[in-house]
Design a protein around this motif. Structure first.
Motif, PDB file in Angstrom:
ATOM      1  N   ILE A  65      -2.784  -8.831 -11.131  1.00 57.88           N
ATOM      2  CA  ILE A  65      -2.232  -8.135  -9.969  1.00 57.88           C
ATOM      3  C   ILE A  65      -1.106  -7.162 -10.311  1.00 57.88           C
ATOM      4  O   ILE A  65      -0.400  -6.704  -9.423  1.00 57.88           O
ATOM      5  CB  ILE A  65      -1.737  -9.155  -8.926  1.00 57.88           C
ATOM      6  CG1 ILE A  65      -0.741 -10.114  -9.533  1.00 57.88           C
ATOM      7  CG2 ILE A  65      -2.879  -9.879  -8.273  1.00 57.88           C
ATOM      8  CD1 ILE A  65      -0.153 -11.087  -8.535  1.00 57.88           C
ATOM      9  N   SER A  66      -0.975  -6.773 -11.563  1.00 59.96           N
ATOM     10  CA  SER A  66       0.142  -5.927 -11.966  1.00 59.96           C
ATOM     11  C   SER A  66       0.140  -4.563 -11.267  1.00 59.96           C
ATOM     12  O   SER A  66       1.198  -3.977 -11.056  1.00 59.96           O
ATOM     13  CB  SER A  66       0.160  -5.743 -13.484  1.00 59.96           C
ATOM     14  OG  SER A  66      -1.016  -5.101 -13.910  1.00 59.96           O
ATOM     15  N   ALA A  67      -1.009  -4.050 -10.876  1.00 52.89           N
ATOM     16  CA  ALA A  67      -1.060  -2.761 -10.186  1.00 52.89           C
ATOM     17  C   ALA A  67      -0.493  -2.853  -8.767  1.00 52.89           C
ATOM     18  O   ALA A  67      -0.107  -1.841  -8.187  1.00 52.89           O
ATOM     19  CB  ALA A  67      -2.495  -2.255 -10.141  1.00 52.89           C
ATOM     20  N   TYR A  68      -0.459  -4.043  -8.218  1.00 59.91           N
ATOM     21  CA  TYR A  68      -0.004  -4.236  -6.842  1.00 59.91           C
ATOM     22  C   TYR A  68       1.249  -5.089  -6.740  1.00 59.91           C
ATOM     23  O   TYR A  68       1.646  -5.461  -5.640  1.00 59.91           O
ATOM     24  CB  TYR A  68      -1.119  -4.904  -6.016  1.00 59.91           C
ATOM     25  CG  TYR A  68      -2.444  -4.209  -6.148  1.00 59.91           C
ATOM     26  CD1 TYR A  68      -2.672  -3.019  -5.485  1.00 59.91           C
ATOM     27  CD2 TYR A  68      -3.452  -4.733  -6.950  1.00 59.91           C
ATOM     28  CE1 TYR A  68      -3.888  -2.363  -5.602  1.00 59.91           C
ATOM     29  CE2 TYR A  68      -4.661  -4.085  -7.080  1.00 59.91           C
ATOM     30  CZ  TYR A  68      -4.872  -2.904  -6.401  1.00 59.91           C
ATOM     31  OH  TYR A  68      -6.066  -2.251  -6.529  1.00 59.91           O
ATOM     32  N   ASP A  69       1.869  -5.385  -7.877  1.00 55.83           N
ATOM     33  CA  ASP A  69       2.970  -6.344  -7.860  1.00 55.83           C
ATOM     34  C   ASP A  69       4.141  -5.919  -6.979  1.00 55.83           C
ATOM     35  O   ASP A  69       4.745  -6.748  -6.320  1.00 55.83           O
ATOM     36  CB  ASP A  69       3.446  -6.667  -9.276  1.00 55.83           C
ATOM     37  CG  ASP A  69       3.924  -5.453 -10.044  1.00 55.83           C
ATOM     38  OD1 ASP A  69       3.865  -4.326  -9.506  1.00 55.83           O
ATOM     39  OD2 ASP A  69       4.357  -5.635 -11.195  1.00 55.83           O
ATOM     40  N   HIS A  70       4.447  -4.627  -6.951  1.00 52.75           N
ATOM     41  CA  HIS A  70       5.563  -4.176  -6.125  1.00 52.75           C
ATOM     42  C   HIS A  70       5.264  -4.372  -4.635  1.00 52.75           C
ATOM     43  O   HIS A  70       6.148  -4.698  -3.859  1.00 52.75           O
ATOM     44  CB  HIS A  70       5.908  -2.713  -6.425  1.00 52.75           C
ATOM     45  CG  HIS A  70       4.754  -1.781  -6.319  1.00 52.75           C
ATOM     46  ND1 HIS A  70       3.790  -1.699  -7.302  1.00 52.75           N
ATOM     47  CD2 HIS A  70       4.395  -0.917  -5.346  1.00 52.75           C
ATOM     48  CE1 HIS A  70       2.884  -0.805  -6.938  1.00 52.75           C
ATOM     49  NE2 HIS A  70       3.224  -0.317  -5.749  1.00 52.75           N
ATOM     50  N   TRP A  71       3.999  -4.187  -4.257  1.00 51.10           N
ATOM     51  CA  TRP A  71       3.615  -4.417  -2.858  1.00 51.10           C
ATOM     52  C   TRP A  71       3.692  -5.912  -2.518  1.00 51.10           C
ATOM     53  O   TRP A  71       4.126  -6.286  -1.425  1.00 51.10           O
ATOM     54  CB  TRP A  71       2.194  -3.912  -2.595  1.00 51.10           C
ATOM     55  CG  TRP A  71       2.139  -2.420  -2.514  1.00 51.10           C
ATOM     56  CD1 TRP A  71       1.693  -1.550  -3.482  1.00 51.10           C
ATOM     57  CD2 TRP A  71       2.556  -1.602  -1.421  1.00 51.10           C
ATOM     58  NE1 TRP A  71       1.816  -0.259  -3.060  1.00 51.10           N
ATOM     59  CE2 TRP A  71       2.338  -0.260  -1.790  1.00 51.10           C
ATOM     60  CE3 TRP A  71       3.105  -1.873  -0.172  1.00 51.10           C
ATOM     61  CZ2 TRP A  71       2.645   0.799  -0.949  1.00 51.10           C
ATOM     62  CZ3 TRP A  71       3.406  -0.816   0.666  1.00 51.10           C
ATOM     63  CH2 TRP A  71       3.169   0.508   0.272  1.00 51.10           C
ATOM     64  N   ILE A  72       3.290  -6.746  -3.459  1.00 47.10           N
ATOM     65  CA  ILE A  72       3.338  -8.197  -3.227  1.00 47.10           C
ATOM     66  C   ILE A  72       4.787  -8.668  -3.134  1.00 47.10           C
ATOM     67  O   ILE A  72       5.139  -9.446  -2.242  1.00 47.10           O
ATOM     68  CB  ILE A  72       2.557  -8.955  -4.326  1.00 47.10           C
ATOM     69  CG1 ILE A  72       1.065  -8.609  -4.228  1.00 47.10           C
ATOM     70  CG2 ILE A  72       2.774 -10.459  -4.207  1.00 47.10           C
ATOM     71  CD1 ILE A  72       0.236  -9.102  -5.388  1.00 47.10           C
ATOM     72  N   ALA A  73       5.629  -8.174  -4.048  1.00 48.76           N
ATOM     73  CA  ALA A  73       7.052  -8.544  -4.005  1.00 48.76           C
ATOM     74  C   ALA A  73       7.670  -8.092  -2.684  1.00 48.76           C
ATOM     75  O   ALA A  73       8.409  -8.845  -2.033  1.00 48.76           O
ATOM     76  CB  ALA A  73       7.796  -7.931  -5.181  1.00 48.76           C
ATOM     77  N   PHE A  74       7.354  -6.863  -2.275  1.00 49.47           N
ATOM     78  CA  PHE A  74       7.852  -6.347  -0.999  1.00 49.47           C
ATOM     79  C   PHE A  74       7.383  -7.225   0.161  1.00 49.47           C
ATOM     80  O   PHE A  74       8.169  -7.606   1.026  1.00 49.47           O
ATOM     81  CB  PHE A  74       7.374  -4.901  -0.802  1.00 49.47           C
ATOM     82  CG  PHE A  74       7.493  -4.406   0.606  1.00 49.47           C
ATOM     83  CD1 PHE A  74       8.730  -4.101   1.147  1.00 49.47           C
ATOM     84  CD2 PHE A  74       6.367  -4.242   1.395  1.00 49.47           C
ATOM     85  CE1 PHE A  74       8.839  -3.641   2.455  1.00 49.47           C
ATOM     86  CE2 PHE A  74       6.467  -3.782   2.693  1.00 49.47           C
ATOM     87  CZ  PHE A  74       7.701  -3.479   3.232  1.00 49.47           C
ATOM     88  N   ALA A  75       6.095  -7.566   0.168  1.00 48.82           N
ATOM     89  CA  ALA A  75       5.539  -8.374   1.261  1.00 48.82           C
ATOM     90  C   ALA A  75       6.167  -9.768   1.296  1.00 48.82           C
ATOM     91  O   ALA A  75       6.552 -10.248   2.374  1.00 48.82           O
ATOM     92  CB  ALA A  75       4.023  -8.481   1.121  1.00 48.82           C
ATOM     93  N   LEU A  76       6.284 -10.411   0.141  1.00 48.08           N
ATOM     94  CA  LEU A  76       6.859 -11.752   0.105  1.00 48.08           C
ATOM     95  C   LEU A  76       8.309 -11.755   0.576  1.00 48.08           C
ATOM     96  O   LEU A  76       8.700 -12.583   1.410  1.00 48.08           O
ATOM     97  CB  LEU A  76       6.770 -12.349  -1.296  1.00 48.08           C
ATOM     98  CG  LEU A  76       5.383 -12.789  -1.767  1.00 48.08           C
ATOM     99  CD1 LEU A  76       5.417 -13.179  -3.234  1.00 48.08           C
ATOM    100  CD2 LEU A  76       4.879 -13.940  -0.919  1.00 48.08           C
TER     101      LEU A  76
END
Length: 190
Positions: A65-76
């Motif tokens: 998920i490294s391509a989306y990690d910033h979105w996941i961190a933001f969402a969490l």
């Protein structure tokens, strides 16, 4: 992660513990320092352990998920912050207890409940490729200090600040999530 971001994150995570300690301080009678120290130790310990557990889970998933990690961190972080804000605006009835909150299963349950957010934060830190030991230590120490301070103030002023402190903590978590997202998106444009 720079130190001021880590400090903001630590304070935001410690706000739940602070708010619970405010309520606990208001109901802990008579004044016994041992109770406050017990609350501070357990809340700090759980706040330090949960990010490590979340980080371990996040490290195992990073390659997918490294391509989306910033979105996941933001969402969490936004979800956790939003949840903190929502819960702060709810009734205080469920947060207070006539039992001694510094003993037994009540202490364990409160320690876990106030540190669940740190699990998601640890997961987010892993997705960002950061190390966890120093952040976990700062998060734990901050939570312990905030818990002891909250219990002391709770004894003096009751739960007067409970809602406002939790709302502020939720806003800080959301702001850190936005900062992570904007930084990553900005660096992708360069």
């Amino acid at each position: 992660m720079d130190f001021f971001t880590l400090l903001g994150l630590s304070v935001a995570l410690g706000v739940d513990a602070f708010a619970v300690a405010l309520a606990a301080g208001a109901v802990l009678d008579p004044f016994v320092e041992r109770r406050w120290l017990r609350l501070g130790f357990h809340f700090g310990l759980f706040q330090a352990m949960m990010p490590v557990l979340g980080w371990l889970a996040g490290r195992g998933l990073q390659q997918w998920i490294s391509a989306y990690d910033h979105w996941i961190a933001f969402a969490l972080l936004s979800l956790v912050g939003g949840k903190m804000i929502f819960e702060a605006l709810q009734s205080d009835a469920k947060k207070t207890s006539v039992r001694d909150p510094s003993r037994g299963w009540t202490l364990v349950i409160l320690s876990v409940a106030t540190s669940i957010d740190a699990l998601a934060v640890g997961f987010s830190i892993a997705l960002l490729g950061e190390t966890i030991l120093f952040p976990a230590l700062i998060i734990g120490i901050s939570a312990a200090i905030m818990t002891i301070t909250g219990a002391f103030l709770g004894r003096r002023i009751g739960a007067l600040w409970g809602h406002r402190a939790e709302v502020a903590g939720g806003i800080v978590l959301c702001a850190i999530g936005i900062k992570i997202l904007l930084e990553d998106l900005f660096f992708q444009m360069l």
